[in-house]
Motif scaffolding. Structure first.
Motif, PDB file in Angstrom:
ATOM      1  N   UNK A  47       0.789  -1.408   0.018  1.00 36.94           N
ATOM      2  CA  UNK A  47       0.011  -0.116  -0.002  1.00 36.94           C
ATOM      3  C   UNK A  47       1.017   1.124  -0.024  1.00 36.94           C
ATOM      4  N   UNK A  48       1.516   1.614  -0.912  1.00 39.81           N
ATOM      5  CA  UNK A  48       2.285   2.938  -1.108  1.00 39.81           C
ATOM      6  C   UNK A  48       1.308   3.802  -1.330  1.00 39.81           C
ATOM      7  N   UNK A  49       1.756   5.047  -1.022  1.00 40.72           N
ATOM      8  CA  UNK A  49       1.067   6.478  -1.597  1.00 40.72           C
ATOM      9  C   UNK A  49       2.163   7.065  -2.092  1.00 40.72           C
ATOM     10  N   UNK A 125       6.072   6.533 -11.910  1.00 34.61           N
ATOM     11  CA  UNK A 125       6.225   5.882 -10.427  1.00 34.61           C
ATOM     12  C   UNK A 125       5.062   4.989 -10.354  1.00 34.61           C
ATOM     13  N   UNK A 126       3.971   5.482 -10.455  1.00 30.86           N
ATOM     14  CA  UNK A 126       2.934   4.700 -10.447  1.00 30.86           C
ATOM     15  C   UNK A 126       2.654   3.536 -11.378  1.00 30.86           C
ATOM     16  N   UNK A 127       3.249   3.636 -12.650  1.00 27.94           N
ATOM     17  CA  UNK A 127       3.317   2.668 -13.471  1.00 27.94           C
ATOM     18  C   UNK A 127       4.315   1.526 -13.192  1.00 27.94           C
ATOM     19  N   UNK A 128       5.191   1.861 -12.143  1.00 24.66           N
ATOM     20  CA  UNK A 128       6.353   0.973 -11.968  1.00 24.66           C
ATOM     21  C   UNK A 128       7.498   1.223 -12.784  1.00 24.66           C
ATOM     22  N   UNK A 129       7.529   2.347 -13.491  1.00 22.05           N
ATOM     23  CA  UNK A 129       8.942   2.463 -14.317  1.00 22.05           C
ATOM     24  C   UNK A 129       9.644   3.221 -13.579  1.00 22.05           C
ATOM     25  N   UNK A 154      10.439  10.761  -4.141  1.00 21.29           N
ATOM     26  CA  UNK A 154      11.880   9.875  -4.475  1.00 21.29           C
ATOM     27  C   UNK A 154      12.323   9.100  -3.499  1.00 21.29           C
ATOM     28  N   UNK A 155      11.849   9.426  -2.041  1.00 17.28           N
ATOM     29  CA  UNK A 155      12.011   8.491  -0.937  1.00 17.28           C
ATOM     30  C   UNK A 155      11.337   7.164  -1.350  1.00 17.28           C
ATOM     31  N   UNK A 156      10.319   7.349  -1.471  1.00 24.60           N
ATOM     32  CA  UNK A 156       9.193   6.154  -1.645  1.00 24.60           C
ATOM     33  C   UNK A 156       9.923   5.117  -2.861  1.00 24.60           C
ATOM     34  N   UNK A 184       3.800  15.123   5.655  1.00 23.47           N
ATOM     35  CA  UNK A 184       4.441  14.843   6.840  1.00 23.47           C
ATOM     36  C   UNK A 184       4.204  13.688   7.413  1.00 23.47           C
ATOM     37  N   UNK A 185       2.801  13.262   7.478  1.00 21.38           N
ATOM     38  CA  UNK A 185       2.294  11.875   8.164  1.00 21.38           C
ATOM     39  C   UNK A 185       3.017  10.886   7.290  1.00 21.38           C
ATOM     40  N   UNK A 186       2.976  11.004   5.897  1.00 17.06           N
ATOM     41  CA  UNK A 186       3.489   9.776   5.118  1.00 17.06           C
ATOM     42  C   UNK A 186       4.963   9.764   5.368  1.00 17.06           C
ATOM     43  N   UNK A 187       5.695  10.732   5.451  1.00 18.59           N
ATOM     44  CA  UNK A 187       7.360  10.618   5.537  1.00 18.59           C
ATOM     45  C   UNK A 187       7.485  10.026   6.810  1.00 18.59           C
ATOM     46  N   UNK A 188       6.882  10.543   7.889  1.00 14.80           N
ATOM     47  CA  UNK A 188       6.922   9.943   9.271  1.00 14.80           C
ATOM     48  C   UNK A 188       6.619   8.344   9.343  1.00 14.80           C
ATOM     49  N   UNK A 189       5.659   8.082   8.844  1.00 15.97           N
ATOM     50  CA  UNK A 189       4.946   6.582   8.860  1.00 15.97           C
ATOM     51  C   UNK A 189       6.008   5.487   7.897  1.00 15.97           C
ATOM     52  N   UNK A 190       6.584   6.048   6.723  1.00 17.16           N
ATOM     53  CA  UNK A 190       7.406   5.157   5.949  1.00 17.16           C
ATOM     54  C   UNK A 190       8.835   5.279   6.350  1.00 17.16           C
ATOM     55  N   UNK A 191       9.153   6.335   7.058  1.00 10.10           N
ATOM     56  CA  UNK A 191      10.555   6.257   7.628  1.00 10.10           C
ATOM     57  C   UNK A 191      10.559   5.371   8.929  1.00 10.10           C
ATOM     58  N   UNK A 192       9.412   5.397   9.584  1.00  2.00           N
ATOM     59  CA  UNK A 192       9.434   4.346  10.744  1.00  2.00           C
ATOM     60  C   UNK A 192       9.496   3.009  10.199  1.00  2.00           C
ATOM     61  N   UNK A 193       8.655   2.614   9.106  1.00  2.00           N
ATOM     62  CA  UNK A 193       8.769   1.409   8.607  1.00  2.00           C
ATOM     63  C   UNK A 193      10.150   0.917   8.085  1.00  2.00           C
ATOM     64  N   UNK A 194      10.686   1.842   7.470  1.00  2.00           N
ATOM     65  CA  UNK A 194      12.008   1.824   7.024  1.00  2.00           C
ATOM     66  C   UNK A 194      12.894   1.284   7.989  1.00  2.00           C
ATOM     67  N   UNK A 195      12.879   2.008   9.225  1.00  2.00           N
ATOM     68  CA  UNK A 195      13.831   1.857  10.356  1.00  2.00           C
ATOM     69  C   UNK A 195      13.515   0.442  10.987  1.00  2.00           C
ATOM     70  N   UNK A 196      12.365   0.010  10.672  1.00  2.00           N
ATOM     71  CA  UNK A 196      11.741  -1.275  11.307  1.00  2.00           C
ATOM     72  C   UNK A 196      12.506  -2.415  10.394  1.00  2.00           C
ATOM     73  N   UNK A 197      12.551  -2.244   9.123  1.00  2.00           N
ATOM     74  CA  UNK A 197      12.760  -3.079   8.022  1.00  2.00           C
ATOM     75  C   UNK A 197      14.301  -3.306   8.340  1.00  2.00           C
ATOM     76  N   UNK A 198      15.040  -2.231   8.474  1.00  2.00           N
ATOM     77  CA  UNK A 198      16.502  -2.174   8.689  1.00  2.00           C
ATOM     78  C   UNK A 198      17.037  -2.978  10.032  1.00  2.00           C
ATOM     79  N   UNK A 199      16.082  -2.565  11.024  1.00  2.00           N
ATOM     80  CA  UNK A 199      16.206  -3.510  12.193  1.00  2.00           C
ATOM     81  C   UNK A 199      16.277  -4.968  12.100  1.00  2.00           C
TER      82      UNK A 199
END
Length: 205
Positions: A47-49, A125-129, A154-156, A184-199
């Protein structure tokens, strides 16, 4: 900070993919084009935005088109009308391919049209290219470094591609910019998800 990141009447429209982690969504889904990525290392997170902002200069994927150094006011209005049309194609009719072609025509006329570049990158991006999207995002940010939605997008893209350091840098940079609550909400949410994945990856190592 002089770059506005609104993709509607002025510079940017927000296109969400369905099932986003944040509550607001316009329910738009990608219907045109394939969803497979062109980057072997890329992976689609759940579920990316993707935020669809305004346009700018194009290179690489845009072909040999040369920009017009000095555009007359009427010509600029015509290009804005073309961008408005491309926006309707993408958001109302879900015709991403036609919207992409329209944005490319704008960029061929004015290679520094930031609204066109940012939106073109988001549609790729939405088309996966992802390779095309990365080129156009970077070009848009070269023109307007303070575009928070494009920085987040670009971060996504880097996150989906498995480039964790680059993704973290873009998320953190977006948070430092003058962004709206959704970005801001999405940047924080995906940053948290990224940190969890790294961990989790470090625990498996």
């Amino acid at each position: 900070m002089n770059g506005q990141d609104n993709f509607s009447d002025e510079s940017s429209i927000v296109i969400f993919m369905s099932g986003d982690c944040c509550p607001q969504s316009d329910g738009l889904n990608s219907k045109s084009g394939g969803t497979s990525h062109d980057d072997g290392s890329s992976r689609r997170l759940a579920s990316p935005r993707i935020l669809l902002p305004a346009m700018t200069k194009g290179e690489g994927v845009l072909g040999p088109g040369q920009g017009v150094p000095q555009l007359q006011g009427g010509h600029r209005m015509e290009l804005e009308a073309m961008c408005d049309h491309a926006h309707r194609l993408a958001t109302v009719y879900k015709d991403f391919d036609s919207a992409i072609l329209t944005y490319i025509e704008v960029i061929r006329e004015d290679v520094s049209h930031v609204r066109a570049l940012a939106n073109l990158g988001a549609l790729y991006h939405k088309k996966g290219e992802l390779s095309n999207a990365r080129v156009v995002y970077l070009r848009a940010l070269q023109e307007e470094p303070y575009r928070s939605k494009t920085t987040y997008n670009l971060g996504r893209l880097e996150h989906e591609s498995g480039h964790h350091d680059a993704a973290r840098d873009m998320y953190e940079r977006a948070l430092l910019l003058d962004c709206d609550d959704i970005t801001r909400c999405n940047s924080l949410a995906y940053l948290g998800l990224l940190q969890q994945e790294i961990f989790c990856d470090s625990e498996k190592a």
